[in-house]
Structure formats: structure tokens, C-alpha cells
Design a protein around this motif. Structure first.
Motif, short mmCIF file in Angstrom:
data_model
loop_
_atom_site.label_atom_id
_atom_site.label_comp_id
_atom_site.label_asym_id
_atom_site.label_seq_id
_atom_site.Cartn_x
_atom_site.Cartn_y
_atom_site.Cartn_z
N VAL A 199 25.13 22.02 8.03
CA VAL A 199 26.31 21.38 7.45
C VAL A 199 26.55 20.10 8.26
O VAL A 199 26.27 20.05 9.47
CB VAL A 199 27.56 22.27 7.48
CG1 VAL A 199 27.38 23.48 6.58
CG2 VAL A 199 27.88 22.72 8.92
N GLY A 200 27.03 19.06 7.61
CA GLY A 200 27.25 17.82 8.34
C GLY A 200 27.98 16.79 7.51
O GLY A 200 28.28 16.99 6.32
N VAL A 201 28.29 15.67 8.15
CA VAL A 201 28.90 14.53 7.48
C VAL A 201 28.08 13.29 7.84
O VAL A 201 27.52 13.19 8.94
CB VAL A 201 30.37 14.33 7.90
CG1 VAL A 201 31.23 15.45 7.37
CG2 VAL A 201 30.50 14.21 9.41
N SER A 202 28.00 12.36 6.89
CA SER A 202 27.21 11.14 7.14
C SER A 202 27.95 9.93 6.56
O SER A 202 28.83 10.07 5.70
CB SER A 202 25.82 11.26 6.52
OG SER A 202 25.90 11.30 5.10
N TYR A 203 27.55 8.78 7.06
CA TYR A 203 28.07 7.52 6.51
C TYR A 203 26.92 6.53 6.40
O TYR A 203 26.19 6.31 7.37
CB TYR A 203 29.17 6.94 7.39
CG TYR A 203 29.76 5.65 6.81
CD1 TYR A 203 30.60 5.70 5.71
CD2 TYR A 203 29.45 4.41 7.36
CE1 TYR A 203 31.12 4.53 5.17
CE2 TYR A 203 29.97 3.24 6.83
CZ TYR A 203 30.82 3.31 5.73
OH TYR A 203 31.33 2.16 5.18
N ASP A 204 26.75 5.97 5.21
CA ASP A 204 25.72 4.96 4.97
C ASP A 204 26.38 3.63 4.61
O ASP A 204 27.33 3.60 3.80
CB ASP A 204 24.79 5.39 3.82
CG ASP A 204 23.93 6.57 4.19
OD1 ASP A 204 23.47 6.62 5.35
OD2 ASP A 204 23.71 7.45 3.35
N TYR A 205 25.85 2.56 5.17
CA TYR A 205 26.40 1.23 4.93
C TYR A 205 25.30 0.30 4.45
O TYR A 205 24.28 0.12 5.13
CB TYR A 205 27.02 0.67 6.20
CG TYR A 205 27.65 -0.70 6.03
CD1 TYR A 205 28.91 -0.83 5.47
CD2 TYR A 205 26.97 -1.85 6.42
CE1 TYR A 205 29.49 -2.09 5.30
CE2 TYR A 205 27.53 -3.10 6.26
CZ TYR A 205 28.79 -3.21 5.70
OH TYR A 205 29.35 -4.45 5.53
N GLY A 206 25.47 -0.27 3.28
CA GLY A 206 24.47 -1.16 2.72
C GLY A 206 24.48 -2.52 3.39
O GLY A 206 25.51 -3.21 3.39
N VAL A 207 23.36 -2.90 3.99
CA VAL A 207 23.25 -4.23 4.60
C VAL A 207 23.11 -5.29 3.52
O VAL A 207 23.72 -6.35 3.58
CB VAL A 207 22.06 -4.28 5.58
CG1 VAL A 207 21.87 -5.68 6.14
CG2 VAL A 207 22.29 -3.29 6.72
N THR A 208 22.30 -5.00 2.51
CA THR A 208 22.18 -5.90 1.37
C THR A 208 23.27 -5.58 0.36
O THR A 208 23.74 -4.44 0.26
CB THR A 208 20.81 -5.77 0.70
OG1 THR A 208 20.60 -4.39 0.33
CG2 THR A 208 19.71 -6.20 1.64
N ARG A 209 23.67 -6.57 -0.41
CA ARG A 209 24.69 -6.37 -1.43
C ARG A 209 24.03 -5.88 -2.72
O ARG A 209 23.16 -6.54 -3.28
CB ARG A 209 25.46 -7.67 -1.69
CG ARG A 209 26.30 -8.10 -0.50
CD ARG A 209 27.18 -9.29 -0.86
NE ARG A 209 27.91 -9.77 0.29
CZ ARG A 209 29.08 -9.26 0.69
NH1 ARG A 209 29.62 -8.27 0.01
NH2 ARG A 209 29.69 -9.74 1.75
N ALA A 210 24.48 -4.74 -3.19
CA ALA A 210 23.94 -4.20 -4.43
C ALA A 210 24.53 -4.90 -5.64
O ALA A 210 23.91 -4.97 -6.70
CB ALA A 210 24.22 -2.70 -4.51
N HIS A 211 25.75 -5.41 -5.48
CA HIS A 211 26.44 -6.11 -6.56
C HIS A 211 26.91 -7.47 -6.03
O HIS A 211 26.81 -7.76 -4.84
CB HIS A 211 27.61 -5.27 -7.06
CG HIS A 211 27.28 -3.82 -7.22
ND1 HIS A 211 26.48 -3.35 -8.24
CD2 HIS A 211 27.59 -2.75 -6.46
CE1 HIS A 211 26.33 -2.05 -8.11
NE2 HIS A 211 27.00 -1.66 -7.04
N ASP A 212 27.43 -8.29 -6.89
CA ASP A 212 27.78 -9.66 -6.50
C ASP A 212 28.72 -9.71 -5.30
O ASP A 212 28.54 -10.53 -4.39
CB ASP A 212 28.42 -10.39 -7.69
CG ASP A 212 27.39 -10.68 -8.77
OD1 ASP A 212 26.19 -10.70 -8.44
OD2 ASP A 212 27.80 -10.89 -9.92
#
Length: 227
Positions: A199-212
Motif C-alpha cells: 500500500v502506498g501514496v505517490s505524486y507525479d509531476y509532468g515536466v512537459t506540458r500535456a496541454h497548452d
């Protein structure tokens, strides 16, 4: 700036692969490689750490993972990769409203976006053993994602007459207006019970922009079973 981001991503991946090769040459038993299945519940915050009703919508993910211990000790470093189908759902209201009655929620615009990605993280982490049946772990690293399909919906009120308001809606394929490929970084903290259940928690952060104007960034509550 784009070249710097790509170089940073490539350097991170190369470092992970170099570490894998180094430890493999030091005699890590291939039988120690572990496989598992994972599932998660996530909330997409569009990169601004906001999961309020106006932004976050619950999504999910399902996939498989591979874990390679870099030592045979109970407490050890490890490499991990996953392949999972991830649904990110985003919601925003109030981009546009009827000036004559801006406080009426029915007179606000409404935008939703549902997107499905193939998500592949590559993490390096540390697992600490606390007795036979409990381990705590932390890992971090880059991820790459490819947009498979998705739908976006937009609704906007408009003034028909002084006392009458209409509401127009339209939908489109998300990736007609968004980038399919993205990469970013992520961290995860969790526990393993009885050498199988995670069991766990995670956080992902997009370096590139997926949208404008927005990045894909999301918190996820994860459960898994290791074989």
C-alpha cells in the motif's frame, strides 16, 4: 529550455540503467526479481496542487510492476518499473459566466477532460525491513507517458434575451488539441506487508506540458500484490 528538459530526462534514465548494469555484474540473482499487479485511485490537480471540486476528479490506474533488489539483504536498494493504464480526469468551472447573474452556478461554463495514458515509470528506491512481516519503502525517478485516447466536454451559457439564457455544449477528442507524449518525475512512499501486499501514496509531476496551459500532475493511492 525544451532541450534542457530532454537532456535531464535522458541523463536520469541513463543513470538508472547504469546502476542496473553495475549491480547485475555484482552477482544479483535473477531469481530475486519480483513481479506484481497494481491498482490505484488518483486525483489530477493540473499542476497547481489543488484537488478542490473545481479542479480534481477521481481517476484510476491498473497495471503490472517489476522490482529488482540490488542486494540480498532484508533492507536494500532496488530498481522498479511499471507499465500501467492510467485515467486522468480534470474539471474546471467558471471560465465564463453570464454577467447579468455571475453568482448563479447554472450560468457558469463547465469543462471536463478524461484522458487515458500508457504510463511507464522507472524508479530507484530503498526498502527497510522491520521484522518478518513489515517493510517500508521510498522510491523516486522519471516516467514517460503516451496518450492513448480521451474525451473533452465544454459547456457555456449564452444570453438569448434579457430574461432567457441558453446553454451550448460540444465535445472533441482530447488528443486533437493536446500532446500525446509527456514525461515527468515521481515519488512514492509505502509499506509492504507479509512480503506480498503493498500500500502506498505517490505524486507525479509532468515536466512537459500535456496541454497548452496545464501539466499532468496527480496524487495516487496505490495497492499491489507481489508474487
Amino acid at each position: 529550455m525544451i532541450i534542457m528538459k530532454k537532456n535531464l530526462f535522458l541523463c536520469t534514465v541513463l543513470c538508472v540503467l547504469y546502476s542496473l548494469n553495475t549491480f547485475a555484474q555484482n552477482g544479483i540473482d535473477k531469481k530475486s526479481v519480483r513481479w506484481g499487479i497494481i491498482a490505484g485511485l488518483n486525483g489530477c490537480d493540473a499542476g497547481d496542487m489543488n484537488l478542490s471540486d473545481d479542479r480534481g476528479r477521481l481517476g484510476g490506474e491498473l497495471g503490472v510492476k517489476v522490482e529488482l533488489p540490488l542486494s540480498l539483504k532484508a533492507s536494500h536498494w532496488y530498481l522498479e518499473t511499471e507499465a500501467k493504464l492510467r485515467l486522468l480526469r480534470w474539471h474546471e468551472t467558471g471560465l465564463y459566466s453570464i454577467a447579468s447573474d455571475p453568482n448563479n452556478e447554472k450560468n457558469h461554463s463547465n469543462f471536463t477532460r478524461d484522458t487515458y495514458y500508457l504510463n511507464i515509470p522507472i524508479h530507484i528506491g530503498r526498502k527497510g525491513s522491520f521484522g518478518k512481516n513489515l517493510s517500508l519503502f521510498f522510491d523516486a525517478g522519471p516516467y514517460i507517458a503516451y496518450g492513448l485516447f480521451g474525451k473533452s466536454h465544454y459547456g457555456q451559457p449564452y444570453q438569448i434575451s434579457e430574461n432567457k439564457i441558453g446553454y451550448g455544449t460540444y465535445s472533441y477528442n482530447t488528443f486533437d488539441r493536446s500532446r500525446r507524449f509527456e514525461w515527468g518525475v515521481g515519488v512514492k512512499l509505502g509499506a509492504e506487508l507479509y512480503k506480498h501486499y503493498q500500500v502506498g501514496v505517490s505524486y507525479d509531476y509532468g515536466v512537459t506540458r500535456a496541454h497548452d496551459s496545464d501539466r499532468n500532475a496527480n496524487f495516487t493511492f496505490v495497492v499491489g500484490y507481489m508474487f
